[in-house]
Design an enzyme around this catalytic site. Structure first.
Site, PDB file in Angstrom:
ATOM      1  N   ASP A 166      37.222  38.974  40.283  1.00  0.00           N
ATOM      2  CA  ASP A 166      37.660  38.779  41.390  1.00  0.00           C
ATOM      3  C   ASP A 166      36.552  38.929  42.289  1.00  0.00           C
ATOM      4  O   ASP A 166      35.314  39.370  42.515  1.00  0.00           O
ATOM      5  CB  ASP A 166      38.634  38.846  41.829  1.00  0.00           C
ATOM      6  N   HIS A 205      44.636  34.060  35.604  1.00  0.00           N
ATOM      7  CA  HIS A 205      43.563  35.219  36.246  1.00  0.00           C
ATOM      8  C   HIS A 205      42.815  35.783  36.376  1.00  0.00           C
ATOM      9  O   HIS A 205      42.149  36.675  36.459  1.00  0.00           O
ATOM     10  CB  HIS A 205      43.786  34.497  37.852  1.00  0.00           C
TER      11      HIS A 205
END
Length: 297
Positions: free
Chosen positions: A113, A279
């Protein structure tokens, strides 16, 4: 100097310290022995996001897991003009300094991320230090903004919410930080109960600090401004370190991008694999994540 919190039950054998780099204090956990690997977390997490994989990696590597500036228990400087103190260039320089302070001039980097965006910038600015690069569940920032459409904006609304001028997002999140944090994470995790309650408690503790929430907004404001300027200036520059892209097959990045091809536009040696999760593969699918990581590293 803040009190140094330790988490031996989550990262057994690790040690914690504060490392100051150019006046910015970076909370850092280290463990293991062997070639150095730097693990960079994303938003809204901190270094404990790696707790399911770092002890296993530490059997073969020296693992360094810091909190990025602005996050966790690291320092949270003001953003400054153009939010430059949260440019990925500044955040990457912190981590190069941390590794140098620990005696490592060249190392492998794993970034998830926001940490992946820091790692990308590190590989462009200081290619001599990055031996191998792993980027988790991201496409390049400039690519994602350039290809924005309704579907992306709906799925990643915070990219457009957190960049609003101070103090709008800060004030709105102040009303119920836990609600915002927990819904943000829940929306991206696709395998239920993947986040250890002890780790979620630490995410909440850190996010309860208004200076962290402001820093997170500054991080995103920088990404929509000065980081794009840096990316444009380096449009013809390529990452030369071998690059492994890993992403969640159930997530937004998989749905909207040909992940490997986006990175082949930015790097010379790219391979990649989807993992059956959302994610955060390091929390949702740690065994498969470790398999892919160890094969590459």
């Amino acid at each position: 100097m803040s009190t140094i919190r330790t988490f031996p039950e989550l990262l057994p054998g690790f040690q914690w310290q504060d490392i100051e780099v150019e006046g910015v204090r970076i909370r850092t956990a280290t463990g293991g022995k062997g070639p150095p690997v730097l693990l960079l977390h994303g938003h809204p997490q901190m270094h404990l996001t790696w707790h399911k994989v770092a002890p296993t990696l530490a059997e073969h590597f020296t693992v360094v897991a810091p909190d990025l500036r602005g996050y966790g228990d690291s320092a949270k400087p003001e953003g400054g003009a153009d939010h430059a103190n949260y440019s990925k260039r500044a955040m990457a320089a912190d981590q190069v300094g941390v590794m140098k302070a620990l005696g490592f001039e060249r190392f492998r980097v794993v970034g998830h991320d926001r940490g992946g965006r820091v790692a990308h910038r590190m590989a462009l600015d200081t290619p001599q230090v990055v031996e191998k690069l792993v980027l988790i569940d991201i496409a390049p920032t400039a690519t994602m903004y350039a290809h924005t459409n309704m579907e992306f904006a709906r799925r990643y609304f915070w990219w457009f919410f957190l960049i609003q001028p101070y103090p709008l997002p800060e004030k709105l999140i102040d009303g119920d930080p836990d609600f915002f944090l927990e819904n943000h994470i829940a929306g991206q995790i696709k395998i239920p109960r993947s986040v250890d309650p002890r780790v979620m408690a630490e995410y909440r503790r850190c996010y309860a600090d208004p200076t962290m929430r402001h820093a997170a907004c500054e991080d995103y404001r920088a990404a929509a401004g000065i980081d794009l300027e840096h990316d444009a200036a380096d449009a013809n520059k390529r990452v030369t370190a071998p690059l492994l892209a890993l992403w969640g097959a159930r997530g937004t990045v998989d749905a909207l991008y040909d992940v490997v091809e986006t990175w082949r536009e930015k790097a010379t040696d790219v391979q990649g694999h989807a993992i059956d999760c959302g994610h955060s593969p390091q929390e949702e699918a740690p065994e498969e994540f470790l398999h892919q990581l160890k094969e590459f590293l």
